[in-house]
Design a protein around this motif. Structure first.
Motif, PDB file in Angstrom:
ATOM      1  N   ASN A 163       0.806  -1.111   0.003  1.00 30.08           N
ATOM      2  CA  ASN A 163      -0.063   0.016  -0.011  1.00 30.08           C
ATOM      3  C   ASN A 163       0.901   1.224  -0.022  1.00 30.08           C
ATOM      4  OD1 ASN A 163      -2.470  -1.258  -0.288  1.00 30.08           O
ATOM      5  ND2 ASN A 163      -2.566  -1.225   2.087  1.00 30.08           N
ATOM      6  N   GLY A 164       1.868   1.203   0.844  1.00 32.38           N
ATOM      7  CA  GLY A 164       3.010   2.432   0.672  1.00 32.38           C
ATOM      8  C   GLY A 164       3.516   2.596  -0.710  1.00 32.38           C
ATOM      9  N   TRP A 165       3.711   1.678  -1.486  1.00 30.48           N
ATOM     10  CA  TRP A 165       4.173   1.632  -2.681  1.00 30.48           C
ATOM     11  C   TRP A 165       3.253   2.287  -3.513  1.00 30.48           C
ATOM     12  CZ3 TRP A 165       2.873   0.495  -7.791  1.00 30.48           C
ATOM     13  CH2 TRP A 165       3.821   0.606  -8.735  1.00 30.48           C
ATOM     14  N   ILE A 166       2.115   1.872  -3.347  1.00 33.16           N
ATOM     15  CA  ILE A 166       0.774   2.333  -4.421  1.00 33.16           C
ATOM     16  C   ILE A 166       0.742   3.941  -3.939  1.00 33.16           C
ATOM     17  CG2 ILE A 166      -1.810   2.310  -4.789  1.00 33.16           C
ATOM     18  CD1 ILE A 166      -1.210  -0.896  -4.257  1.00 33.16           C
ATOM     19  N   GLY A 167       0.571   4.151  -2.553  1.00 29.45           N
ATOM     20  CA  GLY A 167       0.366   5.655  -2.246  1.00 29.45           C
ATOM     21  C   GLY A 167       1.426   6.520  -2.646  1.00 29.45           C
ATOM     22  N   ASP A 168       2.745   6.068  -2.814  1.00 27.31           N
ATOM     23  CA  ASP A 168       3.913   6.927  -3.460  1.00 27.31           C
ATOM     24  C   ASP A 168       3.525   7.004  -4.884  1.00 27.31           C
ATOM     25  OD1 ASP A 168       5.241   6.866  -0.912  1.00 27.31           O
ATOM     26  OD2 ASP A 168       6.687   5.359  -1.420  1.00 27.31           O
ATOM     27  N   ALA A 169       3.040   6.090  -5.570  1.00 25.71           N
ATOM     28  CA  ALA A 169       2.896   5.982  -7.104  1.00 25.71           C
ATOM     29  C   ALA A 169       1.841   7.028  -7.493  1.00 25.71           C
ATOM     30  CB  ALA A 169       2.860   4.727  -7.699  1.00 25.71           C
ATOM     31  N   THR A 170       0.803   7.131  -6.589  1.00 26.50           N
ATOM     32  CA  THR A 170      -0.502   7.857  -6.856  1.00 26.50           C
ATOM     33  C   THR A 170      -0.312   9.331  -6.296  1.00 26.50           C
ATOM     34  OG1 THR A 170      -1.728   6.795  -5.125  1.00 26.50           O
ATOM     35  CG2 THR A 170      -1.608   5.796  -7.257  1.00 26.50           C
ATOM     36  N   GLU A 171       0.554   9.637  -5.578  1.00 23.77           N
ATOM     37  CA  GLU A 171       0.646  11.197  -5.092  1.00 23.77           C
ATOM     38  C   GLU A 171      -0.320  10.985  -3.871  1.00 23.77           C
ATOM     39  OE1 GLU A 171       2.334  13.827  -5.785  1.00 23.77           O
ATOM     40  OE2 GLU A 171       3.205  13.121  -7.652  1.00 23.77           O
ATOM     41  N   GLU A 172      -0.483   9.629  -3.039  1.00 23.93           N
ATOM     42  CA  GLU A 172      -0.989   9.301  -1.873  1.00 23.93           C
ATOM     43  C   GLU A 172      -2.631   9.651  -2.025  1.00 23.93           C
ATOM     44  OE1 GLU A 172       0.254   8.343   0.781  1.00 23.93           O
ATOM     45  OE2 GLU A 172       2.296   8.697  -0.199  1.00 23.93           O
ATOM     46  N   LYS A 173      -3.049   9.279  -3.476  1.00 22.65           N
ATOM     47  CA  LYS A 173      -4.605   9.521  -3.620  1.00 22.65           C
ATOM     48  C   LYS A 173      -5.337   8.222  -3.334  1.00 22.65           C
ATOM     49  CE  LYS A 173      -4.892  13.823  -5.145  1.00 22.65           C
ATOM     50  NZ  LYS A 173      -5.580  14.781  -4.364  1.00 22.65           N
ATOM     51  N   ILE A 174      -4.637   7.077  -3.736  1.00 23.72           N
ATOM     52  CA  ILE A 174      -4.790   5.868  -3.227  1.00 23.72           C
ATOM     53  C   ILE A 174      -3.916   5.288  -2.122  1.00 23.72           C
ATOM     54  CG2 ILE A 174      -5.491   3.460  -3.980  1.00 23.72           C
ATOM     55  CD1 ILE A 174      -5.913   4.418  -6.728  1.00 23.72           C
ATOM     56  N   LYS A 175      -4.493   5.010  -0.928  1.00 26.84           N
ATOM     57  CA  LYS A 175      -3.615   4.860   0.101  1.00 26.84           C
ATOM     58  C   LYS A 175      -3.963   3.420   0.618  1.00 26.84           C
ATOM     59  CE  LYS A 175      -3.406   9.549   1.580  1.00 26.84           C
ATOM     60  NZ  LYS A 175      -3.573  10.467   3.011  1.00 26.84           N
ATOM     61  N   LYS A 176      -5.024   2.777   0.414  1.00 29.50           N
ATOM     62  CA  LYS A 176      -5.300   1.774   0.895  1.00 29.50           C
ATOM     63  C   LYS A 176      -6.034   0.713  -0.021  1.00 29.50           C
ATOM     64  CE  LYS A 176      -6.989  -0.364   5.405  1.00 29.50           C
ATOM     65  NZ  LYS A 176      -7.568  -0.232   6.653  1.00 29.50           N
ATOM     66  N   MET A 177      -5.260   0.251  -0.996  1.00 31.18           N
ATOM     67  CA  MET A 177      -5.905  -0.600  -1.971  1.00 31.18           C
ATOM     68  C   MET A 177      -6.012  -1.985  -1.385  1.00 31.18           C
ATOM     69  SD  MET A 177      -6.995  -1.393  -5.187  1.00 31.18           S
ATOM     70  CE  MET A 177      -6.277   0.053  -6.255  1.00 31.18           C
ATOM     71  N   LEU A 178      -5.086  -2.393  -0.883  1.00 34.43           N
ATOM     72  CA  LEU A 178      -5.077  -3.849  -0.045  1.00 34.43           C
ATOM     73  C   LEU A 178      -5.223  -3.743   1.605  1.00 34.43           C
ATOM     74  CD1 LEU A 178      -1.853  -5.615  -1.358  1.00 34.43           C
ATOM     75  CD2 LEU A 178      -4.135  -5.587  -2.437  1.00 34.43           C
ATOM     76  N   THR A 179      -6.326  -4.673   1.802  1.00 34.13           N
ATOM     77  CA  THR A 179      -6.654  -4.771   3.419  1.00 34.13           C
ATOM     78  C   THR A 179      -5.920  -6.025   4.102  1.00 34.13           C
ATOM     79  OG1 THR A 179      -8.674  -5.988   2.848  1.00 34.13           O
ATOM     80  CG2 THR A 179      -8.808  -3.585   3.151  1.00 34.13           C
ATOM     81  N   GLU A 180      -5.779  -7.116   3.232  1.00 35.85           N
ATOM     82  CA  GLU A 180      -5.060  -8.357   3.608  1.00 35.85           C
ATOM     83  C   GLU A 180      -4.346  -9.125   2.339  1.00 35.85           C
ATOM     84  OE1 GLU A 180      -8.223 -11.054   5.113  1.00 35.85           O
ATOM     85  OE2 GLU A 180      -9.321 -11.009   3.366  1.00 35.85           O
ATOM     86  N   ILE A 181      -3.749 -10.003   2.639  1.00 39.01           N
ATOM     87  CA  ILE A 181      -3.182 -10.732   1.516  1.00 39.01           C
ATOM     88  C   ILE A 181      -3.590 -12.302   1.669  1.00 39.01           C
ATOM     89  CG2 ILE A 181      -0.981 -11.487   0.612  1.00 39.01           C
ATOM     90  CD1 ILE A 181       0.267  -9.022   1.349  1.00 39.01           C
ATOM     91  N   PRO A 182      -4.180 -12.917   0.741  1.00 40.75           N
ATOM     92  CA  PRO A 182      -4.798 -14.241   1.051  1.00 40.75           C
ATOM     93  C   PRO A 182      -3.884 -15.227   1.006  1.00 40.75           C
ATOM     94  CG  PRO A 182      -6.107 -12.842  -0.679  1.00 40.75           C
ATOM     95  CD  PRO A 182      -4.943 -12.213  -0.384  1.00 40.75           C
ATOM     96  N   PRO A 183      -4.027 -16.303   1.685  1.00 40.65           N
ATOM     97  CA  PRO A 183      -2.894 -17.452   1.868  1.00 40.65           C
ATOM     98  C   PRO A 183      -2.620 -17.860   0.523  1.00 40.65           C
ATOM     99  CG  PRO A 183      -4.820 -17.918   2.926  1.00 40.65           C
ATOM    100  CD  PRO A 183      -5.346 -16.595   2.782  1.00 40.65           C
ATOM    101  N   ASP A 184      -3.542 -17.885  -0.435  1.00 42.56           N
ATOM    102  CA  ASP A 184      -3.050 -18.606  -1.804  1.00 42.56           C
ATOM    103  C   ASP A 184      -2.728 -17.710  -2.477  1.00 42.56           C
ATOM    104  OD1 ASP A 184      -5.549 -17.077  -1.901  1.00 42.56           O
ATOM    105  OD2 ASP A 184      -6.707 -18.499  -3.155  1.00 42.56           O
ATOM    106  N   ALA A 185      -2.349 -16.449  -2.241  1.00 36.73           N
ATOM    107  CA  ALA A 185      -1.676 -15.283  -3.265  1.00 36.73           C
ATOM    108  C   ALA A 185      -0.290 -15.681  -3.409  1.00 36.73           C
ATOM    109  CB  ALA A 185      -1.813 -13.925  -2.711  1.00 36.73           C
ATOM    110  N   VAL A 186       0.217 -15.630  -4.734  1.00 34.22           N
ATOM    111  CA  VAL A 186       1.546 -15.706  -4.880  1.00 34.22           C
ATOM    112  C   VAL A 186       2.040 -14.661  -5.593  1.00 34.22           C
ATOM    113  CG1 VAL A 186       1.029 -18.513  -5.199  1.00 34.22           C
ATOM    114  CG2 VAL A 186       1.024 -16.736  -7.307  1.00 34.22           C
TER     115      VAL A 186
END
Length: 201
Positions: A52-75
């Motif tokens: 989320n920090g990387w996304i915030g930096d890339a969007t001038e802090e307009k999008i700060k919380k894209m993810l709330t969790e990472i599912p166990p099956d995410a690779v």
């Protein structure tokens, strides 16, 4: 460049620690998309904040919380972030913004701040809609707005607005004095699961 427009495009790949994507895939993304590749321990409680920090930096802090969790099956996460800020070539006057009814597709109405302008824009009338081009800055970037005729569903327009037809429409637009009323808006877009998207590709 365009003095009235700022655009940032950033790409990143986040493989789960221990998951090794094919080298060709990684190399192509680094070479052609300038993509960062950051292996990350998804089980670390701080992993969500890192992405989320990387996304915030890339969007001038307009999008700060894209993810709330990472599912166990995410690779792996593939992230494309686009930040766009543009000044209208023909600005809307704040004094010409009023609360008005906006017609929703289900026939109901919603009161919204509606911006107004009378200006010469590129415009075209389609079979059951109108389309106008609103340029930004030095007019290298533009927004195209499509308004269905009354009683016509949005999906009915999108269904046949393919690249070929869309390009023909844009090339046929005519400089026209337009009385434009449109709601103030905010745009955000995110796709969290790419399984169906990648399968379709």
């Amino acid at each position: 460049g365009d003095s009235g427009v700022k655009i940032n495009i950033a790409n990143s790949i986040w493989p789960r620690l221990g998951f090794n994507p094919k080298e060709d895939f990684v190399d192509i993304n680094k070479k052609y998309y300038s993509s960062e590749v950051n292996e990350l321990d998804f089980s670390d409680p701080g992993a969500v904040d890192t992405i989320n920090g990387w996304i915030g930096d890339a969007t001038e802090e307009k999008i700060k919380k894209m993810l709330t969790e990472i599912p166990p099956d995410a690779v792996m996460y593939l992230i494309n972030a686009i930040y766009f800020k543009g000044d209208w070539s023909y600005p809307f006057d704040e004094e010409s913004t009023f609360e008005e009814d906006f017609n929703l597709e289900d026939g109901s109405k919603k009161s919204v701040p509606m911006m107004h302008i009378i200006e010469h824009f590129d415009y075209i009338t389609g079979e059951n809609f109108g389309m106008v081009r609103l340029p930004y800055g030095d007019e290298k970037f533009s927004m195209y707005i499509v308004l269905p005729n009354e009683g016509v569903a949005v999906d009915g327009i999108i269904g046949f607005l393919d690249n070929y037809y869309y390009d023909n429409l844009r090339n046929s637009m005519v400089d026209t004095e337009v009385r434009l009323a449109m709601p103030k808006y905010k745009m955000e877009y995110g796709v969290k699961l790419l399984n169906d998207v990648l399968t379709d590709l």
